[in-house]
Write a protein that holds these residues in place. Sequence first.
Motif, PDB file in Angstrom:
ATOM      1  N   THR A 143      37.372  29.512  43.855  1.00  0.00           N
ATOM      2  CA  THR A 143      38.171  30.963  44.196  1.00  0.00           C
ATOM      3  C   THR A 143      38.092  31.444  42.307  1.00  0.00           C
ATOM      4  O   THR A 143      37.828  30.195  40.822  1.00  0.00           O
ATOM      5  CB  THR A 143      39.362  30.246  44.526  1.00  0.00           C
ATOM      6  N   ARG A 144      38.453  33.036  41.979  1.00  0.00           N
ATOM      7  CA  ARG A 144      38.473  32.805  41.017  1.00  0.00           C
ATOM      8  C   ARG A 144      39.996  32.995  40.141  1.00  0.00           C
ATOM      9  O   ARG A 144      39.367  32.094  38.564  1.00  0.00           O
ATOM     10  CB  ARG A 144      38.192  34.948  40.496  1.00  0.00           C
ATOM     11  N   ARG A 177      35.726  33.878  34.366  1.00  0.00           N
ATOM     12  CA  ARG A 177      36.021  35.071  33.400  1.00  0.00           C
ATOM     13  C   ARG A 177      37.364  35.666  33.688  1.00  0.00           C
ATOM     14  O   ARG A 177      37.440  37.129  32.026  1.00  0.00           O
ATOM     15  CB  ARG A 177      34.634  35.494  32.854  1.00  0.00           C
ATOM     16  N   ASN A 178      36.960  36.403  34.109  1.00  0.00           N
ATOM     17  CA  ASN A 178      38.463  37.436  34.507  1.00  0.00           C
ATOM     18  C   ASN A 178      39.627  37.317  34.829  1.00  0.00           C
ATOM     19  O   ASN A 178      40.274  38.272  35.052  1.00  0.00           O
ATOM     20  CB  ASN A 178      37.588  38.103  35.829  1.00  0.00           C
ATOM     21  N   THR A 201      28.099  31.704  42.797  1.00  0.00           N
ATOM     22  CA  THR A 201      28.904  32.072  44.062  1.00  0.00           C
ATOM     23  C   THR A 201      28.455  29.680  44.214  1.00  0.00           C
ATOM     24  O   THR A 201      28.387  29.022  43.379  1.00  0.00           O
ATOM     25  CB  THR A 201      28.355  32.223  45.371  1.00  0.00           C
ATOM     26  N   VAL A 202      30.010  29.265  44.599  1.00  0.00           N
ATOM     27  CA  VAL A 202      30.095  28.347  44.591  1.00  0.00           C
ATOM     28  C   VAL A 202      30.719  27.987  46.602  1.00  0.00           C
ATOM     29  O   VAL A 202      30.849  28.458  47.108  1.00  0.00           O
ATOM     30  CB  VAL A 202      31.188  27.856  44.306  1.00  0.00           C
ATOM     31  N   PRO A 203      30.003  26.812  47.180  1.00  0.00           N
ATOM     32  CA  PRO A 203      29.572  26.537  48.048  1.00  0.00           C
ATOM     33  C   PRO A 203      30.972  26.814  49.398  1.00  0.00           C
ATOM     34  O   PRO A 203      31.008  27.608  50.320  1.00  0.00           O
ATOM     35  CB  PRO A 203      28.838  25.420  48.905  1.00  0.00           C
ATOM     36  N   ARG A 287      32.674  35.573  48.458  1.00  0.00           N
ATOM     37  CA  ARG A 287      31.780  34.512  47.713  1.00  0.00           C
ATOM     38  C   ARG A 287      31.620  34.944  45.977  1.00  0.00           C
ATOM     39  O   ARG A 287      31.317  34.032  45.877  1.00  0.00           O
ATOM     40  CB  ARG A 287      30.195  35.399  48.415  1.00  0.00           C
ATOM     41  N   LEU A 288      31.628  36.131  45.864  1.00  0.00           N
ATOM     42  CA  LEU A 288      31.287  35.778  43.845  1.00  0.00           C
ATOM     43  C   LEU A 288      32.825  35.879  43.605  1.00  0.00           C
ATOM     44  O   LEU A 288      32.991  36.045  42.222  1.00  0.00           O
ATOM     45  CB  LEU A 288      30.904  37.459  43.556  1.00  0.00           C
ATOM     46  N   GLY A 289      34.114  36.066  43.665  1.00  0.00           N
ATOM     47  CA  GLY A 289      35.521  35.745  43.126  1.00  0.00           C
ATOM     48  C   GLY A 289      35.441  37.121  42.143  1.00  0.00           C
ATOM     49  O   GLY A 289      36.031  36.632  41.738  1.00  0.00           O
TER      50      GLY A 289
END
Length: 330
Positions: A143-144, A177-178, A201-203, A287-289
């Motif tokens: 998660t971002r 980063r965001n 991405t992280v699985p 997926r990219l957060g």
Amino acid sequence: MLQGLGLSGTAESVYLQMLRDRDAGPDRIAEALGIDEQQVRDALDELSRLMLVEASWAGDDGFRPVSPEIGLAALLAREQAQVAQRNQEIEEGRVALARLVSELQNVRKGPDVEVLETAEEARDRLATLTERCTQQLCTFVPTRATSSRALESSRALSQRLLDRGVRMRTVYLESIRNDQATWDHATWLRNNGAEVRLAATVPVRLQIIDQGYAMVPLANTEAGSGAVVMTSPGVVAALMALFTQTWRSATPLGADRRRDDDGLSVQEHELLRLWAKGATDETAGRRLGVSLRTVRRLSSALMERLDAGSRFQAGARALDRGWLDPADLS
């Protein structure tokens, strides 16, 4: 400047000095750079392994630099080949993990499986396991953003682990980063001795404690889910292999953000792969957060670069240009 290709800072400085002063020996290079001669010799060993220096033509024990056009191009090609292989291994690992997690949805008992039905049970069990950790804690964070309360609690536990010499390795999404709070926490971890890397991405959310316990979500959700704790050596080893593959291809926190030879960032390349698998903007964002707005901005830039009027056309042109591999479509 060259550390993204695997060179240490000292090796890069020595290589550049050799290009400036091709007749200099270790003593003169050391004097010019203001470092010890032994550091220069260690750097020469490193440069030799990377094939950026070669034996001197004079027949002595010295070295001469290989021209950047040849040496760095060859080094870059080797790095790209390794990244391609690692990406393939990661994709294979993701498929295996997806199958494993799917099977776990129906698991409710067994000597090697502990099912925690609620998020509260999962948090309590994880706290107990990590408090007992003595060697290594490996973590995926898919998660971002993380809540301030969770970060504060995590920091106290992380400090205790680091104080007693536990090796901590964490892979975060590039998109942290965001989120300033999560970025600051990741930076704090690195500055206090933990190892932190970023991936497009992280699985799945994952914790591996001392290579004896592995915890994954009970359901494929990010919030409100319980967890499954596994102790089967085969399962834990498989998840550790997935972590290692992802770790190797991830970028160390603080390293320059790199683009490949096609000028694609890691997020742009991953977005193309997600398109190839039929992901919607919403799925790609998860997926990219990143936000839906960011996905659409990245999509617009890719469509413009490919001069495509649709994603189907963009995918075809990405294949033609070699930005995607046919395996990405499966």
